[in-house]
Write an enzyme that holds these catalytic residues in place. Structure first.
Site, PDB file in Angstrom:
ATOM      1  N   GLY A   1      21.414  -1.680  17.504  1.00 20.90           N
ATOM      2  CA  GLY A   1      22.772  -1.698  16.966  1.00 20.90           C
ATOM      3  C   GLY A   1      22.812  -1.512  15.459  1.00 20.90           C
TER       4      GLY A   1
ATOM      5  CG  HIS B   1      20.971   4.127  15.456  1.00 15.97           C
ATOM      6  ND1 HIS B   1      21.419   3.403  14.379  1.00 15.97           N
ATOM      7  CD2 HIS B   1      19.833   3.510  15.875  1.00 15.97           C
ATOM      8  CE1 HIS B   1      20.592   2.387  14.154  1.00 15.97           C
ATOM      9  NE2 HIS B   1      19.617   2.432  15.038  1.00 15.97           N
TER      10      HIS B   1
HETATM   11  P1  AMP Z   1      16.636   0.478  15.763  1.00 14.49           P
HETATM   12  O1  AMP Z   1      18.073   0.249  16.055  1.00 14.49           O
HETATM   13  O2  AMP Z   1      16.259   0.295  14.333  1.00 14.49           O
HETATM   14  O3  AMP Z   1      15.723  -0.235  16.728  1.00 14.49           O
HETATM   15  O4  AMP Z   1      16.398   2.020  16.029  1.00 14.49           O
HETATM   16  C1  AMP Z   1      16.707   2.607  17.266  1.00 14.49           C
HETATM   17  C2  AMP Z   1      16.125   3.996  17.305  1.00 14.49           C
HETATM   18  O5  AMP Z   1      16.691   4.761  16.247  1.00 14.49           O
HETATM   19  C3  AMP Z   1      14.600   3.997  17.087  1.00 14.49           C
HETATM   20  O6  AMP Z   1      14.021   4.966  17.939  1.00 14.49           O
HETATM   21  C4  AMP Z   1      14.490   4.386  15.640  1.00 14.49           C
HETATM   22  O7  AMP Z   1      13.273   5.015  15.321  1.00 14.49           O
HETATM   23  C5  AMP Z   1      15.657   5.346  15.494  1.00 14.49           C
HETATM   24  N1  AMP Z   1      16.045   5.481  14.080  1.00 14.49           N
HETATM   25  C6  AMP Z   1      16.338   4.493  13.217  1.00 14.49           C
HETATM   26  N2  AMP Z   1      16.597   4.995  11.996  1.00 14.49           N
HETATM   27  C7  AMP Z   1      16.452   6.340  12.098  1.00 14.49           C
HETATM   28  C8  AMP Z   1      16.571   7.429  11.182  1.00 14.49           C
HETATM   29  N3  AMP Z   1      16.898   7.241   9.913  1.00 14.49           N
HETATM   30  N4  AMP Z   1      16.351   8.670  11.647  1.00 14.49           N
HETATM   31  C9  AMP Z   1      16.007   8.883  12.942  1.00 14.49           C
HETATM   32  N5  AMP Z   1      15.887   7.907  13.853  1.00 14.49           N
HETATM   33  C10 AMP Z   1      16.095   6.655  13.441  1.00 14.49           C
END
Ligand code: AMP
Length: 282
Positions: A31, A37
């Site tokens: 989230g 995301h």
């Molecule tokens: P998180 O909500 O931080 O667990 O991230 C969920 C997904 O979004 C994970 O696969 C992350 O690697 C991806 N994600 C988070 N930040 C970025 C970003 N800046 N660029 C690409 N993917 C991202």
């Protein structure tokens, strides 16, 4: 967009979708959604019939309880963003839905060296927690495609290993890191930075780019020292690591042979917020 909170409802809904011959793509998140995301959601929609997103802040992957307590929650905005992005199904479980038997006796996974280097060293237990939540989510959703961000590069390698260990027929799609115009990698944790700190935080991108642009075969220590000074000079108060590693195994590389695919990896604190980033090189 369908919103489900119970695992049984999710299983039922996904069965109907699979029985209709539709392919499922899955984007797990914690989230506090941002463009990074949403790019995963977009890419998922392009490659699958049905896009499933989960939002779950997994307690077992936080080695620091205060980091868990301070993790940003923006659920109403997240729901709106996912609706606008064309997500088909949002799974929003409670801790009890994910861990119906509690968290005391969860399985452990053989992650080899990946468990204890870089993020694993500074966040003990983190990747076991990631695998605990991901194995539960993937068993429930069992998507044809799983979309994850390169921003969390080591996490992608860990999940690749988990999929291999379990022999699941899941294709891992790794999407490029989405950055602010300044170069700062988008992250839910950036919400805890003020404008001045965000400006300073761009040094992490600049240091990685410096390494990428100046890469030459041979010993890497001098370049790493210079890149480290860039972070220190910008005001990063603590650097957990800034290093070069083999892009496949993540083993550290001190002397580059000019052939090996590398990744530059960084984790550092600014204003008490821990940021990570990486860049492919070589
Ligand atoms: P998180 O909500 O931080 O667990 O991230 C969920 C997904 O979004 C994970 O696969 C992350 O690697 C991806 N994600 C988070 N930040 C970025 C970003 N800046 N660029 C690409 N993917 C991202």
């Amino acid at each position: 967009m369908i919103l489900l909170k119970k695992a049984v409802d999710l299983t039922k809904e996904l069965k109907t979708i699979s029985d209709a011959g539709k392919s499922i793509g899955f984007v797990p998140t914690m989230g506090a959604l941002h463009e990074g995301h949403l790019q995963l959601v977009q890419q998922c929609r392009a490659g699958s019939d049905i896009t499933v997103v989960s939002i779950f802040v997994n307690p077992t992957q936080f080695n620091d309880p205060s980091d868990f307590a301070r993790y940003p929650v923006t659920i109403e905005q997240d729901i709106r963003l996912l609706e606008e992005a064309g997500c088909d199904l949002l799974f929003l479980p409670s801790v009890e839905e994910i861990y119906p038997n509690g968290t005391a006796q969860l399985p452990r996974f053989d992650l080899g060296r990946l468990e204890n280097i870089w993020e694993g060293k500074y966040r003990p237990g983190h990747f076991q927690g990631v695998c605990q939540v991901m194995s539960r989510l993937l068993e429930l959703v069992m998507p044809a495609k799983l979309l994850m961000g390169r921003k969390d590069y080591q996490q992608c390698m860990v999940i690749r290993r988990l999929i291999g260990l379990k022999q699941w027929p899941i294709q891992l799609v790794i999407a490029a890191t989405v950055r602010e115009p300044s170069g700062l990698a988008m992250s839910s944790r950036n919400r805890r930075l003020d404008e001045q700190a965000k400006e300073k935080a761009t040094a992490i991108f600049q240091a990685l780019r410096f390494l990428a642009e100046n890469l030459q075969p041979g010993p890497q220590q001098e370049m790493l020292t210079r890149a480290t000074s860039m972070l220190n000079n910008a005001g990063f108060e603590k650097i957990d690591y800034l290093a070069l590693a083999d892009a496949a195994t993540l083993e550290p590389v001190d002397d580059w042979n000019g052939q090996q695919q590398l990744v530059a990896l960084a984790a550092a604190f600014i204003n008490e917020v821990r940021l990570i980033d990486n860049m492919p090189l070589g």
